[in-house]
Design a protein around this motif. Structure first.
Motif, PDB file in Angstrom:
ATOM      1  N   GLU A 130       0.863  -1.182   0.000  1.00 28.13           N
ATOM      2  CA  GLU A 130       0.000   0.000   0.000  1.00 28.13           C
ATOM      3  C   GLU A 130       0.902   1.236   0.000  1.00 28.13           C
ATOM      4  N   GLY A 131       0.845   2.030  -1.093  1.00 26.36           N
ATOM      5  CA  GLY A 131       1.695   3.218  -1.188  1.00 26.36           C
ATOM      6  C   GLY A 131       1.007   4.453  -0.646  1.00 26.36           C
ATOM      7  N   GLU A 132       1.824   5.430  -0.214  1.00 25.74           N
ATOM      8  CA  GLU A 132       1.274   6.747   0.141  1.00 25.74           C
ATOM      9  C   GLU A 132       0.969   7.480  -1.161  1.00 25.74           C
ATOM     10  N   LYS A 133       0.127   8.508  -1.068  1.00 24.58           N
ATOM     11  CA  LYS A 133      -0.142   9.323  -2.245  1.00 24.58           C
ATOM     12  C   LYS A 133       1.151   9.992  -2.684  1.00 24.58           C
ATOM     13  N   GLY A 134       1.502   9.822  -3.950  1.00 28.46           N
ATOM     14  CA  GLY A 134       2.710  10.460  -4.460  1.00 28.46           C
ATOM     15  C   GLY A 134       3.258   9.673  -5.633  1.00 28.46           C
ATOM     16  N   VAL A 135       4.272  10.229  -6.269  1.00 30.26           N
ATOM     17  CA  VAL A 135       4.787   9.634  -7.501  1.00 30.26           C
ATOM     18  C   VAL A 135       6.271   9.333  -7.375  1.00 30.26           C
ATOM     19  N   CYS A 136       6.650   8.128  -7.714  1.00 34.29           N
ATOM     20  CA  CYS A 136       8.053   7.772  -7.829  1.00 34.29           C
ATOM     21  C   CYS A 136       8.403   7.825  -9.313  1.00 34.29           C
ATOM     22  N   ILE A 137       9.206   8.821  -9.689  1.00 34.05           N
ATOM     23  CA  ILE A 137       9.640   8.948 -11.090  1.00 34.05           C
ATOM     24  C   ILE A 137      11.024   8.316 -11.189  1.00 34.05           C
ATOM     25  N   VAL A 138      11.127   7.310 -12.047  1.00 36.08           N
ATOM     26  CA  VAL A 138      12.392   6.596 -12.216  1.00 36.08           C
ATOM     27  C   VAL A 138      12.735   6.649 -13.689  1.00 36.08           C
ATOM     28  N   TYR A 139      13.960   7.053 -14.029  1.00 37.14           N
ATOM     29  CA  TYR A 139      14.296   7.098 -15.457  1.00 37.14           C
ATOM     30  C   TYR A 139      15.743   6.708 -15.683  1.00 37.14           C
ATOM     31  N   ALA A 140      16.011   6.355 -16.940  1.00 38.70           N
ATOM     32  CA  ALA A 140      17.378   6.134 -17.394  1.00 38.70           C
ATOM     33  C   ALA A 140      17.493   6.821 -18.743  1.00 38.70           C
ATOM     34  N   SER A 141      18.630   7.431 -19.006  1.00 38.44           N
ATOM     35  CA  SER A 141      18.743   8.228 -20.229  1.00 38.44           C
ATOM     36  C   SER A 141      20.206   8.303 -20.655  1.00 38.44           C
ATOM     37  N   HIS A 165      14.426   9.546  -9.522  1.00 43.12           N
ATOM     38  CA  HIS A 165      15.656   8.746  -9.456  1.00 43.12           C
ATOM     39  C   HIS A 165      16.208   8.471 -10.841  1.00 43.12           C
ATOM     40  N   ASN A 166      17.481   8.798 -11.003  1.00 40.77           N
ATOM     41  CA  ASN A 166      18.197   8.550 -12.255  1.00 40.77           C
ATOM     42  C   ASN A 166      18.979   7.248 -12.122  1.00 40.77           C
ATOM     43  N   LEU A 167      18.533   6.241 -12.847  1.00 45.02           N
ATOM     44  CA  LEU A 167      19.142   4.907 -12.704  1.00 45.02           C
ATOM     45  C   LEU A 167      20.548   4.837 -13.283  1.00 45.02           C
ATOM     46  N   CYS A 168      20.926   5.828 -14.102  1.00 50.96           N
ATOM     47  CA  CYS A 168      22.275   5.783 -14.682  1.00 50.96           C
ATOM     48  C   CYS A 168      23.327   6.331 -13.725  1.00 50.96           C
ATOM     49  N   THR A 169      22.889   7.092 -12.711  1.00 52.56           N
ATOM     50  CA  THR A 169      23.885   7.705 -11.831  1.00 52.56           C
ATOM     51  C   THR A 169      23.722   7.266 -10.381  1.00 52.56           C
ATOM     52  N   GLU A 170      22.631   6.592 -10.074  1.00 52.37           N
ATOM     53  CA  GLU A 170      22.300   6.302  -8.683  1.00 52.37           C
ATOM     54  C   GLU A 170      22.061   4.804  -8.531  1.00 52.37           C
ATOM     55  N   ASN A 171      22.435   4.250  -7.396  1.00 54.52           N
ATOM     56  CA  ASN A 171      22.123   2.844  -7.134  1.00 54.52           C
ATOM     57  C   ASN A 171      20.602   2.657  -7.096  1.00 54.52           C
ATOM     58  N   VAL A 172      20.147   1.563  -7.665  1.00 57.16           N
ATOM     59  CA  VAL A 172      18.708   1.291  -7.826  1.00 57.16           C
ATOM     60  C   VAL A 172      17.974   1.130  -6.476  1.00 57.16           C
ATOM     61  N   SER A 173      18.734   0.927  -5.432  1.00 50.76           N
ATOM     62  CA  SER A 173      18.197   0.770  -4.073  1.00 50.76           C
ATOM     63  C   SER A 173      17.176   1.868  -3.707  1.00 50.76           C
ATOM     64  N   TYR A 174      17.510   3.110  -4.087  1.00 49.51           N
ATOM     65  CA  TYR A 174      16.666   4.251  -3.708  1.00 49.51           C
ATOM     66  C   TYR A 174      15.384   4.304  -4.542  1.00 49.51           C
ATOM     67  N   ALA A 175      15.500   3.850  -5.795  1.00 48.55           N
ATOM     68  CA  ALA A 175      14.307   3.800  -6.643  1.00 48.55           C
ATOM     69  C   ALA A 175      13.328   2.759  -6.105  1.00 48.55           C
ATOM     70  N   TYR A 176      13.829   1.613  -5.655  1.00 44.40           N
ATOM     71  CA  TYR A 176      12.932   0.605  -5.050  1.00 44.40           C
ATOM     72  C   TYR A 176      12.268   1.177  -3.790  1.00 44.40           C
ATOM     73  N   ARG A 177      13.077   1.887  -2.994  1.00 48.80           N
ATOM     74  CA  ARG A 177      12.494   2.464  -1.765  1.00 48.80           C
ATOM     75  C   ARG A 177      11.273   3.311  -2.098  1.00 48.80           C
ATOM     76  N   ASP A 178      11.419   4.212  -3.078  1.00 47.43           N
ATOM     77  CA  ASP A 178      10.306   5.125  -3.351  1.00 47.43           C
ATOM     78  C   ASP A 178       9.202   4.482  -4.186  1.00 47.43           C
ATOM     79  N   ALA A 179       9.539   3.410  -4.918  1.00 50.77           N
ATOM     80  CA  ALA A 179       8.480   2.651  -5.600  1.00 50.77           C
ATOM     81  C   ALA A 179       7.580   1.992  -4.555  1.00 50.77           C
ATOM     82  N   PHE A 180       8.165   1.574  -3.433  1.00 49.39           N
ATOM     83  CA  PHE A 180       7.352   1.025  -2.334  1.00 49.39           C
ATOM     84  C   PHE A 180       6.640   2.133  -1.568  1.00 49.39           C
ATOM     85  N   ARG A 181       7.278   3.312  -1.499  1.00 50.45           N
ATOM     86  CA  ARG A 181       6.711   4.397  -0.690  1.00 50.45           C
ATOM     87  C   ARG A 181       5.443   4.985  -1.334  1.00 50.45           C
ATOM     88  N   TYR A 182       5.493   5.227  -2.667  1.00 51.84           N
ATOM     89  CA  TYR A 182       4.408   5.970  -3.320  1.00 51.84           C
ATOM     90  C   TYR A 182       3.472   5.072  -4.126  1.00 51.84           C
TER      91      TYR A 182
END
Ligand SMILES: Cc1cc2nc3c(=O)[nH]c(=O)nc-3n(C[C@H](O)[C@H](O)[C@H](O)COP(=O)(O)O)c2cc1C
Ligand SMILES: [Fe+2]
Ligand SMILES: [Fe+2]
Length: 403
Positions: free
Chosen positions: A256-267, A293-310
């Motif tokens: 169950e996520g909180e209201k909000g958006v996790c934007i994850v991209y690679a470019s 979260h920019n997957l090209c510069t950041e460890n994916v760990s943080y993107a998973y965190r916010d995908a679960f959060r929002y």
């Protein structure tokens, strides 16, 4: 650090500030603690051990509490080597100590450490008495290994929960949530639960995330216990914040996520990135919470965190060899592997001659049962608001978020 949690419970764990990636994958900007506890009564039980690199410090912690007394039982709630790898050292130091585990623990103990002797096998509801202290064992399989169990210290209403309710982040200035601070974090005023919350989300989403169903089963089983203290194997001992911690795990394991958006991209060349930033700016204007979260510069760990959060996930990836640009594919693979549910979803991305990434991202999201709130924003070459209308997507999201 004061090791006394109560007259009978002592902390003998260690902080790991040296490891950069937990399990070889997950960054540890604030370190991690491997918690281990002694229950001292007529007999002495040691609950779990610690990581191999901390043998001397760990042994010193135990001897400081016990002096010449011996350990009678080593309770093994979990066999992942961050907690079990000093088992052989304990066996050598206290050869009489019985190692307590369940039927699934036994072959792992043998396979990792070659130990077959002096084992005490327990099943659901079994107890051992240390004198005036009773330890009862509850099987909680797949939180997050098959042998995981929890140990309940009846007289002190204390649950030794293994990895459950644990967090990344080493302990500073204390062990319990009455005063522990996140190591290396200067905000002394922050409430312990608040201070560790981001690291708890990251621990859960990175490591336990796939096992929502078995976490729910474990929580139902534990619901009948009166719990006034949770001693997990990572992070603070919870006394004040039990309700918050349990409700956080309940929410996460129900996806169950909180209201909000996790934007994850690679470019590669910034075109998909411009689309991601445009979406962020449009959400900002509408007062919608988001993380990028920019997957090209950041460890994916943080993107998973916010995908679960929002509750909303927006994923951007260019087309690459007629497929999803690999860092974004890998992220979506991880989302699928975690059996993520209940998300609103939108995909976007640049291509040059034939777009494929948005369609493929949509397919991955559909398989997970996500609610596709956009058909996807696939645009050729450079980003422009005309080719990729992030304002319209932000309107859709804002109308859902404010519902
Ligand atoms: C190795 C490689 C493979 C690519 N494969 C495709 C493809 O199969 N189809 C396509 O339309 N564009 C393909 N492209 C072009 C990119 O999708 C395009 O350059 C896009 O604008 C990159 O977005 P970005 O700036 O967000 O990285 C490829 C680019 C590279 C470097
Ligand atoms: Fe574990
Ligand atoms: Fe662990």
């Amino acid at each position: 650090m004061n090791s006394r949690i109560s007259e009978r419970i002592r902390y003998v764990g260690v902080n790991d500030l040296k490891k950069s990636l937990f399990e070889g994958m997950w960054p540890l900007p604030f370190g991690v603690s491997y918690n281990s506890y002694l229950v001292i009564d007529d007999k002495v039980a040691l609950i779990d051990t610690a990581e191999a690199g901390y043998a001397a410090e760990y042994m010193e912690n135990i001897r400081r509490e016990l002096g010449e007394r011996k350990v009678d039982y080593l309770v093994v709630n979990h066999m992942e080597p961050d907690h079990s790898s000093l088992m052989s050292m304990i066996r050598e130091a206290y050869p009489e100590a019985r190692i307590v585990g369940n039927a699934k623990t036994v072959p792992m103990i043998k396979g990792y450490y070659g130990i077959c002797e002096n084992l005490h096998i327990v099943k659901e509801g079994d107890s051992i008495s240390l004198g005036n202290s009773t330890l009862t064992f509850h099987m909680t399989p797949m939180v997050h290994w098959p042998e995981t169990m929890m140990t309940y210290f009846h007289e002190e209403k204390t649950l030794f929960s293994g990895d459950a309710f644990g967090t990344f982040g080493a302990l500073a200035d204390g062990i319990t949530d009455a005063g522990a601070r996140l190591y290396g974090c200067s905000d002394a005023a922050a409430d312990t639960f608040e201070a560790f919350n981001g690291e708890m989300l990251r621990y859960y989403s990175n490591i336990v995330g796939k096992y929502g169903q078995t976490v729910q089963a474990a929580m139902k089983k534990l619901a009948g216990l009166e719990i006034s203290r949770i001693c997990s194997t990572h992070g603070p001992v919870w006394e004040k914040n039990i309700a918050e911690v349990v409700s956080c795990y309940d929410r996460l394991s129900r996806y169950e996520g909180e209201k909000g958006v996790c934007i994850v991209y690679a470019s590669m060349y910034g075109n998909t990135e411009k689309a991601a930033m445009s979406l962020a700016a449009e959400l900002e204007k509408r007062g919608v919470r988001y993380a990028v979260h920019n997957l090209c510069t950041e460890n994916v760990s943080y993107a998973y965190r916010d995908a679960f959060r929002y509750d909303t996930l927006a994923v951007g990836a260019p087309t690459y060899n007629n497929d999803i640009f690999p860092p974004a594919f890998s992220f979506m693979y991880g989302v699928s592997a975690r059996l993520m549910k209940n998300r609103a979803f939108a995909a976007f991305g640049s291509f040059t001659w034939a777009g494929a990434s948005v369609k493929l991202l949509n397919e991955m999201a559909s398989k997970l049962g996500f609610d596709l709130i956009s058909e996807g924003l696939s645009f050729p070459q450079a980003f422009t608001p005309e080719k990729c209308d992030m304002a319209a997507l932000a309107d859709t999201i804002a109308s859902q978020v404010t519902e």
